[in-house]
Motif scaffolding. Structure first.
Motif, PDB file in Angstrom:
ATOM      1  N   ASP A   1       0.840  -1.179   0.043  1.00 33.25           N
ATOM      2  CA  ASP A   1      -0.268  -0.128   0.015  1.00 33.25           C
ATOM      3  C   ASP A   1       0.837   1.109  -0.086  1.00 33.25           C
ATOM      4  OD1 ASP A   1      -2.179   1.368   0.143  1.00 33.25           O
ATOM      5  OD2 ASP A   1      -3.067   0.566   1.740  1.00 33.25           O
ATOM      6  N   GLU A   2       0.187   2.291   0.358  1.00 37.71           N
ATOM      7  CA  GLU A   2       1.172   3.778   0.179  1.00 37.71           C
ATOM      8  C   GLU A   2       1.848   3.900   1.483  1.00 37.71           C
ATOM      9  OE1 GLU A   2      -1.720   6.846  -2.529  1.00 37.71           O
ATOM     10  OE2 GLU A   2      -2.141   6.589  -0.210  1.00 37.71           O
ATOM     11  N   CYS A   3       3.043   4.443   1.394  1.00 41.19           N
ATOM     12  CA  CYS A   3       3.948   4.484   2.309  1.00 41.19           C
ATOM     13  C   CYS A   3       4.552   5.813   2.590  1.00 41.19           C
ATOM     14  CB  CYS A   3       4.937   3.277   2.069  1.00 41.19           C
ATOM     15  SG  CYS A   3       6.027   3.573   0.784  1.00 41.19           S
ATOM     16  N   PRO A   4       5.251   6.127   3.408  1.00 42.78           N
ATOM     17  CA  PRO A   4       5.803   7.567   3.731  1.00 42.78           C
ATOM     18  C   PRO A   4       6.464   7.978   2.482  1.00 42.78           C
ATOM     19  CG  PRO A   4       6.439   6.463   5.581  1.00 42.78           C
ATOM     20  CD  PRO A   4       5.739   5.120   4.683  1.00 42.78           C
ATOM     21  N   TRP A   5       6.987   7.052   1.467  1.00 39.45           N
ATOM     22  CA  TRP A   5       7.639   7.719   0.287  1.00 39.45           C
ATOM     23  C   TRP A   5       7.065   7.464  -1.009  1.00 39.45           C
ATOM     24  CZ3 TRP A   5      10.136   4.042  -2.865  1.00 39.45           C
ATOM     25  CH2 TRP A   5      10.310   2.655  -2.180  1.00 39.45           C
ATOM     26  N   ILE A   6       6.027   6.862  -1.033  1.00 39.97           N
ATOM     27  CA  ILE A   6       5.324   6.708  -2.203  1.00 39.97           C
ATOM     28  C   ILE A   6       3.744   7.195  -2.046  1.00 39.97           C
ATOM     29  CG2 ILE A   6       4.371   4.916  -3.994  1.00 39.97           C
ATOM     30  CD1 ILE A   6       6.463   3.013  -2.863  1.00 39.97           C
ATOM     31  N   GLU A   7       3.354   7.846  -3.083  1.00 40.38           N
ATOM     32  CA  GLU A   7       1.851   8.431  -3.120  1.00 40.38           C
ATOM     33  C   GLU A   7       1.188   8.176  -4.448  1.00 40.38           C
ATOM     34  OE1 GLU A   7      -1.616  10.448  -1.705  1.00 40.38           O
ATOM     35  OE2 GLU A   7       0.064   9.669  -0.705  1.00 40.38           O
ATOM     36  N   ALA A   8      -0.075   7.456  -4.533  1.00 44.59           N
ATOM     37  CA  ALA A   8      -0.484   7.359  -5.706  1.00 44.59           C
ATOM     38  C   ALA A   8      -1.729   8.240  -5.916  1.00 44.59           C
ATOM     39  CB  ALA A   8      -1.138   5.808  -5.658  1.00 44.59           C
ATOM     40  N   LYS A   9      -1.796   8.613  -7.040  1.00 47.23           N
ATOM     41  CA  LYS A   9      -3.096   9.729  -7.594  1.00 47.23           C
ATOM     42  C   LYS A   9      -3.686   9.226  -8.642  1.00 47.23           C
ATOM     43  CE  LYS A   9      -2.113  12.653  -4.282  1.00 47.23           C
ATOM     44  NZ  LYS A   9      -2.971  13.057  -3.231  1.00 47.23           N
ATOM     45  N   GLY A  10      -4.949   8.892  -8.615  1.00 47.04           N
ATOM     46  CA  GLY A  10      -5.787   8.312  -9.784  1.00 47.04           C
ATOM     47  C   GLY A  10      -6.082   9.362 -11.103  1.00 47.04           C
TER      48      GLY A  10
ATOM     49  N   GLY B   1      -1.838   8.464 -12.014  1.00 40.75           N
ATOM     50  CA  GLY B   1      -2.512   7.473 -12.827  1.00 40.75           C
ATOM     51  C   GLY B   1      -2.616   6.124 -12.671  1.00 40.75           C
ATOM     52  N   VAL B   2      -2.774   6.043 -11.121  1.00 41.02           N
ATOM     53  CA  VAL B   2      -2.745   4.895 -10.384  1.00 41.02           C
ATOM     54  C   VAL B   2      -3.625   4.954  -9.523  1.00 41.02           C
ATOM     55  CG1 VAL B   2      -1.571   3.072  -9.173  1.00 41.02           C
ATOM     56  CG2 VAL B   2      -0.307   4.039 -11.027  1.00 41.02           C
ATOM     57  N   ALA B   3      -4.739   4.106  -9.363  1.00 41.49           N
ATOM     58  CA  ALA B   3      -5.840   4.270  -8.225  1.00 41.49           C
ATOM     59  C   ALA B   3      -6.131   2.975  -7.672  1.00 41.49           C
ATOM     60  CB  ALA B   3      -7.078   4.961  -8.886  1.00 41.49           C
TER      61      ALA B   3
END
Length: 643
Positions: free
Chosen positions: A16-25, A54-56
């Protein structure tokens, strides 16, 4: 580190998302994207982070996972992002942007460097400090507060060393000094400071103004000052003990809550608070200190004391509002100004982060508080030994407060144990049984609350809650991280192991979860909207479609208020006018987000982001269900003005 978009996508589905990765759909550079940019720039020691556009997350799947939605106009996104990064903040930010393909669809990978200490904090120019700056806390982007500023401007003294003009040594409560000496002597009879004069003792404890030794600083005022000087200098820095009839906060003029306001030396006030709560607990509770055993039926004294001490020593004294200890019929809640400086995932682990080190040191060395970083762990152990559910904690940077919750109903008397026997056929774990009672009492439960009850990780909590959903004990509402669970009726289906006999035996008990939960929903129905259904005004609440009749809502308001609403321009520029209207509306009764949005004829996200969140932070509004921010029937009330 340098990861490809495919590697980031795989990591998202793995952890899942973590402190250093953010996903935006989405495929556009929105305000939410820029908040992540700001947070990655500011977070100390993180080094920066990725934003994958582009990732949701597909929450409709049995096991939610991330899928590729794609970015339709990558060139436009890159131009907009570069422009906003260069102009929106107090100093320009230079992102590194790459366009890649996954499964034939275009995604955009953005890397944001952590900035050098001398360039922090980065903040939105239009919002200023501190709220216009963001930090990366876990997998979320959080508004900064005054307490975050010392992270960026290191070298400054802690706030509890702030001089207090007009507070002198003569304003010390001598009884507080005597109580400190008595407590300290029990811990260490040969402690050197016991030989000091009172003035030298205060100086050694860091309770005097270093520039003017005859004046107190904030630590000295709060720990040893008398109630008179506290009232005249910081009238709102007090503790309110509030007794509320029922299980829900309802400001009913015919059945008002009772309040005891307490001021004075924190060392003395701690014992007065415990005495007041002790006197108010129902029969059968044992609170004698030093008589806590695993077989004791009652709220452990040390757990209650630790919760109150944590509130007194960890609260933010920058916030001019009282600590509240609210005694409901089924629980005790301690609502403290100031979020936890430790992340929620680290609560209970060794190590302590405190915003008031001098105040904390005095509580520790008198044995009023557990050793550093072990207070929450000790509370959990004591509650479990007394056969109670562990306490739950909720830290909110958004509202800048910390809530400790002790569910008194979890004393599990004979009636409760008999009630839980009805679920034996499901072979639930002890924590899952506790979750049943939590939902019965509070109305809903989420992953975060379950993790604290069971002291487990996110995956274990998700699996346990989903299992209870599969057994038709719970229904899930909301999506993604906002998912929560409410009570469900039992039913049998073909191929299900439940027999008709079990169904019959449990149908009545199922209603306890739904109708005894109705004790909550009945009170929560104060929030429901009456009137005809208007298809033009629809919103989504908790994953279900909800129809709101704007005309019915307006009919509840006074004529003058309706006229003020109708006079608003379609693109009203005077935000203060809208804020005043929201306050007046929420004085009438608690209103949900979808109701306020319908009345103002604006989008839910806009009303929440532009008005409700800032108003909660400023104390102009409060949650109707503070025990669970993501409650399915959450609403907003106007705070009462205080003299």
């Amino acid at each position: 580190m340098n990861h490809s978009a495919q590697e980031l996508f795989d990591l998202l589905n793995e952890r899942d998302e973590c402190p250093w990765i953010e996903a935006k759909g989405g495929g556009e550079s929105s305000h939410a994207v820029m908040e992540s940019v700001c947070a990655f720039c500011n977070e100390p020691g993180l080094g920066g982070g990725y934003i994958l556009m582009g990732v949701a997350q597909d929450v409709t799947a049995l096991f939610p996972q991330y899928k590729i939605s794609g970015v339709q106009y990558p060139d436009k996104f890159q131009r907009d992002l570069a422009t906003q990064c260069a102009t929106m903040f107090n100093s320009p930010v230079r992102p590194r942007v790459e366009v890649e393909k996954i499964a034939g669809k275009i995604v955009v990978k953005v890397w944001i460097d952590e900035l050098p200490q001398r360039q922090k904090p980065v903040y939105f120019k239009t919002e200023g400090l501190p709220s216009g700056a963001f930090r990366r806390i876990g997998s979320t982007d959080q508004h900064c507060t005054e307490d975050d500023m010392h992270v960026f401007y290191q070298g400054s003294e802690s706030y509890d060393q702030t001089p207090v003009t007009g507070a002198f040594i003569e304003d010390i409560d001598e009884a507080a000094i005597k109580r400190y000496r008595t407590l300290r002597e029990k811990v260490n009879p040969s402690a050197e400071e016991l030989l000091y004069t009172d003035i030298d003792l205060l100086k050694a404890l860091g309770c005097l103004n270093k520039q003017k030794p005859n004046e107190l600083n904030l630590a000295g005022l709060l720990l040893f000052g008398n109630s008179k000087i506290q009232r005249s200098t910081f009238p709102m820095l007090r503790v309110d003990y509030i007794r509320v009839p029922g299980n829900v906060w309802v400001e009913n003029p015919d059945n008002r809550f009772t309040t005891i306001d307490m001021r004075g030396s924190a060392i003395l006030m701690l014992f007065r608070l415990i005495d007041a709560i002790n006197a108010d607990l129902p029969k059968g509770f044992l609170l004698q200190d030093g008589n806590i055993q695993a077989s004791t039926v009652g709220l452990p004294m040390k757990a209650l004391r630790e919760a109150i001490v944590n509130a007194l020593m960890h609260r933010s004294y920058r916030e001019h509002r009282p600590t509240q200890i609210i005694r409901y019929d089924n629980r005790i809640e301690i609502i403290n100004p100031g979020y936890s400086l430790k992340s929620e995932e680290q609560l209970g682990n060794p190590g302590s982060e405190t915003r008031n080190p001098f105040i904390a040191a005095i509580f520790h060395e008198t044995n009023l508080a557990e050793t550093k970083g072990s207070g929450i762990r000790a509370m959990r152990k004591l509650m479990q030994e007394a056969h109670l559910a562990p306490p739950t904690f909720e830290s909110s940077r958004e509202t800048n407060e910390f809530v400790s919750r002790l569910l008194l109903h979890h004393f599990l008397d004979d009636a409760d144990l008999e009630w839980l026997k009805r679920f034996d056929r499901f072979e639930l774990s002890d924590t899952q049984k506790q979750a049943l009672i939590f939902v019965r009492e509070v109305g809903a439960i989420d992953n975060h609350t379950y993790r604290q009850m069971s002291d487990c990780d996110t995956l274990k909590a998700s699996n346990d809650l989903r299992a209870m959903k599969t057994l038709d004990l719970f229904l899930s509402k909301g999506k993604g991280k906002a998912t929560y669970y409410i009570a469900s009726k039992f039913f049998s289906t073909e191929g299900n192991a439940l027999s008709t006999e079990v169904d019959d035996a449990l149908s009545t008990e199922a209603n306890v979860l739904s109708t005894e939960g109705d004790n909550l929903s009945t009170e929560a129905n104060v929030l429901s909207t009456e009137g005809d259904v208007n298809p033009k005004d629809s919103n989504t609440l908790g994953g279900r479609s909800t129809i709101v009749d704007r005309n019915a809502l307006l009919s509840e308001l006074p004529d003058s208020l309706r006229e003020s609403i109708s006079s608003l321009n379609k693109r009203e520029r005077d935000l203060g006018k809208i804020i005043d209207l929201i306050i007046e509306i929420c004085r009438i009764r608690p209103f949900q987000l979808m109701e306020l949005s319908s009345i103002l004829q604006k989008g839910d996200n806009y009303v929440s982001r532009k008005f409700l969140r800032p108003m909660i932070e400023k104390g102009e509004l409060k949650f109707f269900h503070p025990e669970m921010i993501s409650h399915p029937e959450q609403a907003y009330c106007a705070t009462e003005s205080e003299d």
